[in-house]
Write a protein that holds these residues in place. Structure first.
Motif, short mmCIF file in Angstrom:
data_model
loop_
_atom_site.label_atom_id
_atom_site.label_comp_id
_atom_site.label_asym_id
_atom_site.label_seq_id
_atom_site.Cartn_x
_atom_site.Cartn_y
_atom_site.Cartn_z
N ARG A 64 0.79 -1.28 0.00
CA ARG A 64 0.08 0.06 -0.08
C ARG A 64 0.75 1.43 -0.12
O ARG A 64 0.50 2.11 -0.82
CB ARG A 64 -0.95 -0.12 1.17
N GLY A 65 2.10 1.25 0.61
CA GLY A 65 2.98 2.21 0.56
C GLY A 65 3.41 2.56 -0.72
O GLY A 65 3.70 4.04 -1.11
N GLN A 66 3.50 1.79 -1.71
CA GLN A 66 3.82 2.23 -3.10
C GLN A 66 3.01 2.89 -3.78
O GLN A 66 3.26 3.81 -4.46
CB GLN A 66 4.20 0.73 -4.02
N GLY A 67 1.55 2.50 -3.37
CA GLY A 67 0.37 3.27 -3.92
C GLY A 67 0.30 4.98 -3.37
O GLY A 67 0.20 5.67 -4.13
N TRP A 68 0.37 5.11 -1.94
CA TRP A 68 0.91 6.13 -1.33
C TRP A 68 1.76 7.03 -2.07
O TRP A 68 1.77 8.35 -2.51
CB TRP A 68 0.99 6.22 0.02
N ALA A 69 3.18 6.42 -2.37
CA ALA A 69 4.32 7.14 -2.81
C ALA A 69 3.92 7.53 -4.50
O ALA A 69 4.18 8.91 -4.67
CB ALA A 69 5.24 6.28 -2.82
N LEU A 70 3.10 6.54 -5.08
CA LEU A 70 2.82 7.13 -6.56
C LEU A 70 1.90 8.06 -6.49
O LEU A 70 2.32 9.22 -7.39
CB LEU A 70 2.05 5.94 -7.13
N HIS A 71 1.17 8.34 -5.61
CA HIS A 71 -0.08 9.45 -5.78
C HIS A 71 0.78 10.72 -5.43
O HIS A 71 0.54 11.63 -5.90
CB HIS A 71 -1.11 8.92 -4.78
N GLY A 72 1.83 10.59 -4.44
CA GLY A 72 2.16 11.95 -4.10
C GLY A 72 3.02 12.22 -5.07
O GLY A 72 3.40 13.42 -5.24
N LEU A 73 3.93 11.34 -5.62
CA LEU A 73 4.86 11.80 -6.83
C LEU A 73 4.35 12.23 -7.95
O LEU A 73 4.99 13.45 -8.36
CB LEU A 73 5.57 10.68 -7.19
N LEU A 74 3.16 11.78 -8.41
CA LEU A 74 2.54 12.39 -9.26
C LEU A 74 1.90 13.67 -9.42
O LEU A 74 2.07 14.60 -10.00
CB LEU A 74 1.42 11.23 -10.04
N SER A 86 -3.76 -2.75 -5.90
CA SER A 86 -4.40 -2.48 -7.11
C SER A 86 -5.38 -1.24 -7.35
O SER A 86 -5.39 -0.49 -8.29
CB SER A 86 -5.48 -3.66 -7.28
N ALA A 87 -6.16 -1.03 -6.29
CA ALA A 87 -6.92 0.22 -6.18
C ALA A 87 -6.32 1.49 -6.37
O ALA A 87 -6.57 2.36 -7.10
CB ALA A 87 -7.87 0.43 -5.06
N LEU A 88 -5.26 1.70 -5.79
CA LEU A 88 -4.33 2.84 -5.73
C LEU A 88 -3.58 3.04 -6.95
O LEU A 88 -3.63 3.94 -7.74
CB LEU A 88 -3.33 2.97 -4.62
N ILE A 89 -2.99 1.90 -7.81
CA ILE A 89 -2.36 2.07 -8.93
C ILE A 89 -3.45 2.19 -9.83
O ILE A 89 -3.27 3.16 -11.16
CB ILE A 89 -1.80 0.77 -9.27
N ALA A 90 -4.97 1.99 -9.85
CA ALA A 90 -5.59 1.91 -10.85
C ALA A 90 -6.05 3.47 -10.91
O ALA A 90 -6.11 4.24 -11.85
CB ALA A 90 -6.82 1.00 -10.73
N GLY A 148 -10.60 -6.12 6.09
CA GLY A 148 -11.88 -5.51 6.37
C GLY A 148 -12.22 -4.54 5.24
O GLY A 148 -11.50 -4.28 4.30
N THR A 149 -13.10 -3.67 5.47
CA THR A 149 -13.62 -2.55 4.40
C THR A 149 -13.31 -1.30 5.01
O THR A 149 -13.64 -0.91 5.97
CB THR A 149 -15.08 -2.53 4.19
N TYR A 150 -12.00 -0.50 4.42
CA TYR A 150 -11.73 0.53 4.97
C TYR A 150 -11.34 1.76 3.87
O TYR A 150 -11.31 1.15 2.72
CB TYR A 150 -10.07 0.33 5.54
N PRO A 151 -11.40 2.78 4.15
CA PRO A 151 -11.19 4.08 3.25
C PRO A 151 -10.19 3.82 2.21
O PRO A 151 -10.36 4.28 1.05
CB PRO A 151 -11.00 5.33 4.20
N TRP A 152 -8.96 3.49 2.54
CA TRP A 152 -7.68 3.26 1.80
C TRP A 152 -8.20 2.18 0.86
O TRP A 152 -7.17 1.91 -0.22
CB TRP A 152 -6.52 3.05 2.58
N GLY A 153 -9.09 1.30 0.81
CA GLY A 153 -9.58 0.28 -0.17
C GLY A 153 -10.25 1.02 -1.14
O GLY A 153 -10.36 1.29 -2.44
N GLN A 154 -11.64 1.53 -0.38
CA GLN A 154 -12.93 1.98 -1.14
C GLN A 154 -12.48 3.16 -1.89
O GLN A 154 -13.13 3.41 -2.85
CB GLN A 154 -13.94 2.16 0.27
N GLY A 155 -11.82 4.12 -1.16
CA GLY A 155 -11.65 5.51 -1.86
C GLY A 155 -10.85 5.35 -3.34
O GLY A 155 -11.35 5.82 -4.14
N PRO A 156 -9.73 4.75 -3.22
CA PRO A 156 -9.02 4.62 -4.71
C PRO A 156 -9.86 3.73 -5.73
O PRO A 156 -9.74 4.22 -6.81
CB PRO A 156 -7.55 4.15 -4.41
N LEU A 157 -10.51 2.90 -5.24
CA LEU A 157 -11.28 1.93 -6.27
C LEU A 157 -12.41 2.78 -6.46
O LEU A 157 -12.91 3.08 -7.74
CB LEU A 157 -11.86 0.80 -5.67
#
Length: 295
Positions: A169-179, A219-223, A273-282
């Motif tokens: 998940r940290g790779q997804g956070w990093a990608l979001h910030g870098l872009l 997957s959600a963050l990368i998408a 479980g169902t958390y914002p860091w899955g629901q949100g990016p997807l």
């Protein structure tokens, strides 16, 4: 998915909350659901005013900007000022190393973590500080991204040591910030490294550990961040398809719980479980795909 996102007990603000609330606001506008906008406004109302808080660096600026556009009477200026003060004025326990956000907590007083990239850079860009955003994200990336192109979860500014775990998940956070901060070369290095560890649109909770469990939030963050990128849209589509395939019958994406910086074992047995860091990016990725598919 928006309904499941709204059902979460938000603390406003906590890690990963912003993308879910932004997704709800955008879904409400696209699908004609004004009560969802009202629900987000009611949820955030207590956090919009008051004295500075230790968690002000987690204020999701993009959510407040969107909320103010949809409900112009809502006063967000004070919260935006608190965010800027928290991020631009962050403490530096070691003068020549990155600033930290929680010097008030002894166990985190000298630690930076990759999670913060999803709010620091994007928030500064959205509040009119793109140069500061690029500098801050670059400073963190310089110590978190290693030769593999992947990011460690945490870095101790006192010891100058990263924890060396390439948390998914940290790779997804990093990608979001870098872009968001415009650091395209670093984002390309990261995406290239992620492509090497992809498994049909999925990644593991430690991306380079073949024995680690699959983590759908990656997957959600990368998408969410690649569907409209000509160079990486194909990977983004695979990631979106994999995340959608993992949804439960009520629109919940099973992802791992909040994860502290630690040794590898810390990441391997998290409850799901169902958390914002899955629901949100997807949700954001689905809305983006929906917009593209319109005639």
């Amino acid at each position: 998915m928006a309904g499941r996102a709204l059902a979460y007990p938000y603390v406003a603000w906590g890690f990963g909350e912003g993308m879910a609330l932004l997704g709800v606001l955008r879904a409400a506008e696209q699908l004609g659901q004004p009560t969802w906008i009202d629900a987000v406004a009611d949820l955030l109302a207590p956090s919009l005013a008051g004295p500075p808080r230790p968690t002000d660096h987690l204020i999701a600026v993009d959510v407040l900007v969107e909320l103010r556009r949809l409900r112009p009477a809502i006063a967000t200026d004070e919260a935006l000022r608190r965010f800027q003060a928290a991020v631009l004025g962050a403490s530096r326990p070691v003068a020549d190393r990155p600033p930290v956000h929680r010097p008030d907590l002894p166990h985190l007083a000298t630690m930076i973590w990759v999670d913060c990239l999803h709010t620091d850079g994007p928030g500064l860009v959205a509040t009119g500080h793109p140069a500061a955003a690029a500098a801050l994200v670059e400073e963190a990336a310089a110590v978190l991204q290693d030769a593999s192109g992947l990011f460690s979860h945490g870095y101790d500014t006192a010891t100058a040591a990263p924890n060396g775990v390439h948390w998914g998940r940290g790779q997804g956070w990093a990608l979001h910030g870098l872009l968001a901060a415009g650091l395209r070369p670093r984002a390309t290095q990261l995406l290239t490294a992620l492509a090497a560890h992809e498994q049909d649109g999925s990644w593991r909770t430690i991306v380079d550990d073949p024995a680690a469990p699959i983590e759908h939030s990656v997957s959600a963050l990368i998408a969410a961040d690649t569907l409209r990128d000509a160079d990486w849209a194909a990977m983004g589509r695979r990631a979106l398809d994999a995340a959608v395939a993992a949804l439960d019958a009520d629109g919940g994406l099973p992802v791992s719980s909040a994860t502290p910086v630690g040794p590898p074992a810390t990441y391997l047995d998290r409850q799901t479980g169902t958390y914002p860091w899955g629901q949100g990016p997807l949700l954001l990725a689905l809305l983006s795909a929906r917009q593209e598919e319109k005639p």
